[in-house]
Design an enzyme around this catalytic site. Structure first.
Site, mmCIF file in Angstrom:
data_model
loop_
_atom_site.group_PDB
_atom_site.id
_atom_site.type_symbol
_atom_site.label_atom_id
_atom_site.label_comp_id
_atom_site.label_asym_id
_atom_site.label_seq_id
_atom_site.Cartn_x
_atom_site.Cartn_y
_atom_site.Cartn_z
ATOM 1 N N GLU A 38 15.521 -11.818 -2.088
ATOM 2 C CA GLU A 38 14.124 -11.380 -2.277
ATOM 3 C C GLU A 38 13.187 -12.583 -2.285
ATOM 4 O OE1 GLU A 38 12.850 -8.260 -1.567
ATOM 5 O OE2 GLU A 38 14.362 -7.604 -3.001
ATOM 6 N N ASP A 41 12.238 -14.670 2.596
ATOM 7 C CA ASP A 41 11.979 -14.589 4.053
ATOM 8 C C ASP A 41 10.849 -15.496 4.507
ATOM 9 O OD1 ASP A 41 10.092 -12.861 2.863
ATOM 10 O OD2 ASP A 41 10.218 -11.379 4.462
ATOM 11 N N SER A 72 -3.168 11.529 8.903
ATOM 12 C CA SER A 72 -1.901 11.393 8.166
ATOM 13 C C SER A 72 -1.810 12.488 7.129
ATOM 14 C CB SER A 72 -1.809 10.035 7.472
ATOM 15 O OG SER A 72 -0.683 10.054 6.593
ATOM 16 N N GLY A 139 4.017 2.518 -1.249
ATOM 17 C CA GLY A 139 3.788 1.563 -2.331
ATOM 18 C C GLY A 139 4.953 1.462 -3.298
ATOM 19 N N GLY A 141 7.805 -0.224 -2.587
ATOM 20 C CA GLY A 141 8.653 -1.359 -2.229
ATOM 21 C C GLY A 141 9.707 -1.007 -1.192
ATOM 22 N N SER A 143 8.756 -0.349 1.893
ATOM 23 C CA SER A 143 8.134 -0.824 3.119
ATOM 24 C C SER A 143 7.607 0.262 4.052
ATOM 25 C CB SER A 143 9.106 -1.707 3.886
ATOM 26 O OG SER A 143 8.637 -2.997 3.813
ATOM 27 N N SER A 144 6.779 1.121 3.488
ATOM 28 C CA SER A 144 6.132 2.096 4.362
ATOM 29 C C SER A 144 5.188 1.383 5.321
ATOM 30 C CB SER A 144 5.390 3.137 3.532
ATOM 31 O OG SER A 144 4.364 2.554 2.752
ATOM 32 N N ASP A 190 10.668 -7.180 6.346
ATOM 33 C CA ASP A 190 10.456 -5.732 6.345
ATOM 34 C C ASP A 190 10.396 -5.164 7.758
ATOM 35 O OD1 ASP A 190 10.247 -6.323 3.700
ATOM 36 O OD2 ASP A 190 8.121 -5.821 3.517
ATOM 37 N N TYR A 240 1.371 -11.834 -4.285
ATOM 38 C CA TYR A 240 2.296 -12.207 -3.205
ATOM 39 C C TYR A 240 1.771 -13.449 -2.491
ATOM 40 C CZ TYR A 240 5.643 -11.136 0.554
ATOM 41 O OH TYR A 240 6.678 -11.163 1.449
HETATM 42 P P1 ADP Z 1 4.978 -0.442 0.854
HETATM 43 O O1 ADP Z 1 5.793 -1.143 -0.177
HETATM 44 O O2 ADP Z 1 5.302 1.010 0.905
HETATM 45 O O3 ADP Z 1 5.052 -1.103 2.185
HETATM 46 P P2 ADP Z 1 2.236 -1.240 1.062
HETATM 47 O O4 ADP Z 1 1.162 -1.318 0.063
HETATM 48 O O5 ADP Z 1 2.652 -2.476 1.760
HETATM 49 O O6 ADP Z 1 3.490 -0.541 0.347
HETATM 50 O O7 ADP Z 1 1.838 -0.194 2.174
HETATM 51 C C1 ADP Z 1 1.373 1.084 1.818
HETATM 52 C C2 ADP Z 1 0.225 1.437 2.721
HETATM 53 O O8 ADP Z 1 0.707 1.703 4.058
HETATM 54 C C3 ADP Z 1 -0.491 2.717 2.314
HETATM 55 O O9 ADP Z 1 -1.463 2.474 1.319
HETATM 56 C C4 ADP Z 1 -1.095 3.149 3.626
HETATM 57 O O10 ADP Z 1 -2.269 2.407 3.911
HETATM 58 C C5 ADP Z 1 -0.020 2.759 4.639
HETATM 59 N N1 ADP Z 1 0.892 3.904 4.818
HETATM 60 C C6 ADP Z 1 2.156 4.003 4.395
HETATM 61 N N2 ADP Z 1 2.694 5.215 4.679
HETATM 62 C C7 ADP Z 1 1.710 5.910 5.289
HETATM 63 C C8 ADP Z 1 1.605 7.238 5.824
HETATM 64 N N3 ADP Z 1 2.626 8.080 5.787
HETATM 65 N N4 ADP Z 1 0.417 7.602 6.371
HETATM 66 C C9 ADP Z 1 -0.618 6.751 6.418
HETATM 67 N N5 ADP Z 1 -0.577 5.494 5.940
HETATM 68 C C10 ADP Z 1 0.556 5.072 5.383
HETATM 69 MG MG MG Z 2 4.436 -3.121 2.554
#
Ligand code: ADP
Ligand code: MG
Length: 406
Positions: A38, A41, A72, A139, A141, A143-144, A190, A240
């Site tokens: 962790e 990278d 979305s 949000g 962790g 990695s959406s 990620d 970060y």
């Molecule tokens: P994570 O740890 O999930 O990557 P981040 O804060 O880096 O958290 O990213 C989350 C952001 O990515 C959301 O606030 C949004 O802007 C975008 N996001 C993630 N999933 C979606 C989704 N299904 N639809 C639209 N935006 C998304």
């Molecule tokens: Mg992220």
């Protein structure tokens, strides 16, 4: 045959928002969980993530004009957000469309990002309509954001004929867009994990050289469990970026005595211990210590896994958590409760916070027969101490981004 329930949500969302589904194509990109390694990278160290079955789905169609329309299902309050290929600038209110917009913007700099001038600028001549649905807790962790970037990169490549781009290229472009368009100075892990995911395998990546290896995950009667604190990571961007600056400061000071070293990941523990006192600030020293030790732990953990020593792997996960908690200070109370309570259970081989930190999830190795007890006990203690429940998922390792057909 039909689409999965998740893909169907993106597809039906498209139909409702944009009228019909003639010529619509559906794509998926996975989120990721990092097993160990962790905050290494962006320090030229090793990571060991895998792509997961949670991810983001998109139904998409090119348009004849230069308009971009986004929807979305996870952000219904935003509704249909409109932009155009002539407005590729981040919007100040941080709307989710900054992520897809950023990737379209970064494609225009692909040659430069990839250091391949022949790739040049990949500009779109026509816009698109896109409907998104994600089942990754956002949000958390997992990695959406990287899943979104890799998803959009895949769509651009497949719809607009940019076949010169590999999945690894999509990861680099996605990272660049998150760094430069969204202002989040993340490393490559990620996007790499999402773009290069392989079923049943974790990815052992040396971020210094970008050499990687797939390691089959054979859990021998164990399960990998993800536990979500349901605390959304907060301040993560600023904290970060601060960790990145502190690590840059550490390497700058270390270079006064080790001029050949370019990154903290290049130090063995002995080398680091011999020279660490040139780092003047005690906080910077702790950050550097984490980066160096965590990298060595990751190398050792993968070696342990290769010989089937899951007990050792688990111990190294625990050490990783302690280091993130005490030296890197990116854990949080909620994740500490989950990990520390898990360590007390005889059926748990290891447990640690995963991802950028300040919230999000833990990942644990749990003996299969004790999984129900793990969920019940940890769940009850968490609820009592934190005041809301945690979510538990069994980790399913997924492949990388792909087009879905019904
Ligand atoms: P994570 O740890 O999930 O990557 P981040 O804060 O880096 O958290 O990213 C989350 C952001 O990515 C959301 O606030 C949004 O802007 C975008 N996001 C993630 N999933 C979606 C989704 N299904 N639809 C639209 N935006 C998304
Ligand atoms: Mg992220």
């Amino acid at each position: 045959m039909a689409f999965s329930e998740q893909a169907q949500k993106a597809y039906l969302g498209f139909q409702q928002a944009f009228g019909d589904t003639e010529g619509v194509r559906v794509f998926f990109a996975p989120g990721r969980v990092n097993l160990i390694g962790e905050h290494t990278d962006y320090n030229g160290g090793h990571v060991f993530p895998c792509a997961i079955s949670f991810g983001i789905y998109a139904a998409v169609r090119k348009r004849a004009d230069r308009k971009l329309r986004f929807l979305s299902a996870n952000f219904p309050q935003v509704g249909i957000a409109e932009s155009s290929l002539d407005e590729l600038v981040p919007s100040a209110d941080g709307k989710w469309i900054n992520y897809p917009m950023g990737v379209i913007w970064a494609f225009e700099r692909a040659g430069e990002i990839l250091h391949r001038p022949e790739v040049g600028s990949l500009k779109l001549n026509e816009g698109m309509d896109i409907s998104i649905y994600g089942d990754i807790p956002s949000g958390a962790g997992l990695s959406s954001s990287a899943a979104m970037e890799v998803l959009i990169g895949t769509i651009l490549r497949e719809l607009y004929g940019f076949s010169m781009l590999s999945n690894q290229d999509l990861a680099l472009i996605g990272q660049y867009s998150e760094n430069e368009f969204n202002g989040m100075k993340c490393g490559i892990m990620d996007q790499f994990a999402s773009a290069m995911g392989k079923e049943g395998c974790a990815i052992f990546l040396d971020t210094n050289t970008m050499v990687y290896e797939y390691a089959p995950i054979d859990m021998k009667g164990m399960k990998l469990m993800i536990t979500n604190t349901k605390k959304k990571h907060q301040l993560v961007d600023s904290e970060y970026n601060l960790r990145r600056q502190q690590c840059a400061e550490a390497i700058r000071q270390l270079q006064t005595v080790c001029p050949d070293k370019k990154a903290l990941g290049e130090f063995s523990i002995e080398e680091f211990e011999a020279v660490k006192n040139v780092i003047t600030d005690p906080v910077v020293l702790k950050r550097a210590k984490h980066a160096v030790y965590e990298n060595q732990r990751t190398i050792e953990a993968v070696a342990a896994l290769k010989v089937g020593d899951l007990v050792r792997f688990g111990k190294l996960m625990n050490e990783s958590h302690v280091s993130l908690r005490d030296d890197y200070e990116t854990s949080c109370e909620e994740a500490d409760i989950l990990a520390e309570e898990a360590w007390k259970m005889p059926g748990v081989l290891g447990s640690r916070i995963t991802g950028g930190g300040f919230g999000g999830c833990t990942v644990s190795i749990v003996r299969e027969e004790t999984v129900p007890e793990f969920i019940e006990k940890i769940g009850a203690i968490y609820l009592e101490k934190v005041g809301h429940d945690a979510d538990f998922y069994e980790l399913e390792i997924s492949g990388g981004p792909r087009e879905l057909v019904p």
